[in-house]
Design an enzyme around this catalytic site. Sequence first.
Site, PDB file in Angstrom:
ATOM      1  N   GLU A 192      24.425 -11.067  36.287  1.00  0.00           N
ATOM      2  CA  GLU A 192      25.677 -11.453  36.922  1.00  0.00           C
ATOM      3  C   GLU A 192      26.899 -10.852  36.225  1.00  0.00           C
ATOM      4  OE1 GLU A 192      22.329 -14.013  37.176  1.00  0.00           O
ATOM      5  OE2 GLU A 192      23.562 -13.647  35.434  1.00  0.00           O
ATOM      6  N   HIS A 234      27.428  -8.767  30.104  1.00  0.00           N
ATOM      7  CA  HIS A 234      27.732  -9.144  28.718  1.00  0.00           C
ATOM      8  C   HIS A 234      26.693 -10.222  28.395  1.00  0.00           C
ATOM      9  CE1 HIS A 234      31.046 -10.317  25.601  1.00  0.00           C
ATOM     10  NE2 HIS A 234      29.975 -11.058  25.331  1.00  0.00           N
ATOM     11  N   ALA A 235      25.962 -10.049  27.325  1.00  0.00           N
ATOM     12  CA  ALA A 235      24.866 -10.968  26.983  1.00  0.00           C
ATOM     13  C   ALA A 235      25.289 -12.419  27.160  1.00  0.00           C
ATOM     14  CB  ALA A 235      24.440 -10.728  25.536  1.00  0.00           C
ATOM     15  N   HIS A 236      24.451 -13.216  27.819  1.00  0.00           N
ATOM     16  CA  HIS A 236      24.758 -14.630  27.969  1.00  0.00           C
ATOM     17  C   HIS A 236      23.501 -15.462  28.159  1.00  0.00           C
ATOM     18  CE1 HIS A 236      24.961 -12.841  32.016  1.00  0.00           C
ATOM     19  NE2 HIS A 236      24.676 -14.027  32.529  1.00  0.00           N
ATOM     20  N   ILE A 237      23.509 -16.614  27.508  1.00  0.00           N
ATOM     21  CA  ILE A 237      22.445 -17.599  27.700  1.00  0.00           C
ATOM     22  C   ILE A 237      23.036 -18.686  28.579  1.00  0.00           C
ATOM     23  CG2 ILE A 237      20.936 -19.316  26.621  1.00  0.00           C
ATOM     24  CD1 ILE A 237      21.144 -17.688  23.997  1.00  0.00           C
TER      25      ILE A 237
END
Length: 136
Positions: free
Chosen positions: A86, A89-92
């Site tokens: 989405e 940029h890295a995201h958890i």
Amino acid sequence: MDCVFCKIIKGELPSYKIYEDENFLGFLDIRPLNPGNSILIPKKHYRWVYDVPNFGEYWEAAKKIVIATEKTIKPNSINFLTLGYEVPHAHIRIIPRFDNDNHTDGIRLSAIKNISKERMEEIANKIREAIKSVKS
Ligand SMILES: [Zn+2]
């Protein structure tokens, strides 16, 4: 770089902040898949979660959010999503789960919940407060 998450880190876009340390920033997802759905990102721009060099610390920070979310939101369980498509940029994504939450046995990305600004602020404040008492 035109990255939404980098703009949040720089304060160019508002967010319902719940967690911050030297390397990571956590905030509520403004398109929540359930109440208390948050996102944890590295402050430095990396494309994928597995590109983050201090990977262990990243997940330790995610666990702090989980503990605070359990305490305040009281879900049945909490899911992690690390698809990463989405926003590049890295995201958890940290997603509390409830009975009949319209996600079945997975996570339906279209099952976005309509939560008022006031309620989002209230949830963010509660989680942010609870995180302060989570031991690192
Ligand atoms: Zn970025």
